[in-house]
Design an enzyme around this catalytic site. Structure first.
Site, mmCIF file in Angstrom:
data_model
loop_
_atom_site.group_PDB
_atom_site.id
_atom_site.type_symbol
_atom_site.label_atom_id
_atom_site.label_comp_id
_atom_site.label_asym_id
_atom_site.label_seq_id
_atom_site.Cartn_x
_atom_site.Cartn_y
_atom_site.Cartn_z
ATOM 1 N N ASP A 127 0.781 -1.253 0.000
ATOM 2 C CA ASP A 127 0.000 0.000 0.000
ATOM 3 C C ASP A 127 0.811 1.301 0.000
ATOM 4 O OD1 ASP A 127 -1.924 -1.925 0.243
ATOM 5 O OD2 ASP A 127 -2.714 -1.264 2.162
ATOM 6 N N LYS A 184 -6.609 -4.777 -2.925
ATOM 7 C CA LYS A 184 -7.177 -5.545 -1.817
ATOM 8 C C LYS A 184 -8.210 -4.692 -1.093
ATOM 9 C CE LYS A 184 -3.430 -4.460 1.438
ATOM 10 N NZ LYS A 184 -4.187 -3.531 2.256
ATOM 11 N N VAL A 240 3.330 0.257 4.123
ATOM 12 C CA VAL A 240 2.614 1.008 5.159
ATOM 13 C C VAL A 240 1.184 0.482 5.330
ATOM 14 C CG1 VAL A 240 3.977 3.063 4.680
ATOM 15 C CG2 VAL A 240 1.812 2.770 3.492
ATOM 16 N N CYS A 250 -1.993 -2.598 7.797
ATOM 17 C CA CYS A 250 -1.992 -3.529 6.661
ATOM 18 C C CYS A 250 -0.755 -4.417 6.610
ATOM 19 C CB CYS A 250 -2.186 -2.761 5.365
ATOM 20 S SG CYS A 250 -3.845 -2.067 5.262
#
Ligand code: C5J
Length: 228
Positions: free
Chosen positions: A24, A129, A157, A162
């Site tokens: 991410d 996701k 991150v 996550c």
């Protein structure tokens, strides 16, 4: 085999069966005007690790490792976003609302993109996701199985959200996971520190942690040994 100085003890892996998973590294979390800032966070902490993630990508590309990038993202109609996620908190901008970088956490919007300093290269797997963990409602596990991957090097991150969810999901699926300290960050320094401790506690109950310099040095040494 490549051996890295790590905690709680040496991490041993084969580059042919190890994938780098970068979680991410999106504008929505890292740049001003995105979801991270809308939640009241200082995003500059996350922006500061982009060079470390770029270096990690570089050494893994040189080692010809499989590379996976994830993005937290929802469909424009939000049909994959549970009401609990949509309604949580008191952000002035919620998921799906329009902000300075387009609709927050929506596929295809400017904020959904990975920051240019950590951009995927041609041929690297990019997965969207809807959850925190990268295994939930994605093809990640079957993609890794198909590629013969048993070990994961993890970055991105945020460390305690996550990244940690993904590490725990991966651990439960049998992957040997190494988290690179300088290539992950949280909006909360104490949460990053606690996550690193939680991962490697109890003999590596979730996995290992290592410094980027040690990981990069081990790959470089393996390359020199191979060449000479
Ligand atoms: C969050 C993430 N923090 N990528 N997402 O909501 O960690």
């Amino acid at each position: 085999m490549t051996v890295v100085r790590a905690q709680p003890y040496l991490y041993t892996f084969d580059t042919r069966t190890t994938a780098l998973v970068v979680i991410d590294m999106q504008r929505d979390f890292i740049e001003p005007g995105g979801f991270g800032e809308a939640l009241g966070n200082d995003v500059s902490r996350l922006e500061a690790i982009v060079p470390a993630v770029a270096e990690l990508l570089d050494v893994c590309r040189k080692a010809r490792m499989m590379i996976v990038h994830t993005r937290e993202a929802h469909r424009p109609d939000l049909s994959d976003c549970p009401p609990s996620k949509l309604g949580r908190g008191h952000a002035h901008l919620r998921i799906g609302d329009r902000g300075p970088m387009g609709r927050i956490l929506i596929k295809g919007e400017p904020g959904h993109a990975i920051v240019s300093g950590a951009a995927p290269a041609a041929g690297e797997l990019v997965l969207d996701k809807p959850g925190k963990g990268a295994f939930y409602a994605t093809s990640l596990h079957s993609d890794l199985i198909a590629a013969g991957i048993t070990h994961l090097v993890v970055a991105g991150v945020t460390t305690e959200v996550c990244v940690q969810s993904t590490l725990r999901e991966a651990n439960d699926r049998g992957y040997e996971c190494l988290l690179i300290e300088e290539a992950t960050e949280s909006y909360f320094p104490a949460f990053k520190a606690a996550t690193l401790d939680m991962v490697r506690a109890q003999g590596g109950i979730v996995g290992w942690t290592a410094h980027l310099a040690d990981f990069a040095g081990a790959l470089e040494k393996a390359r020199e040994t191979h060449v000479s």
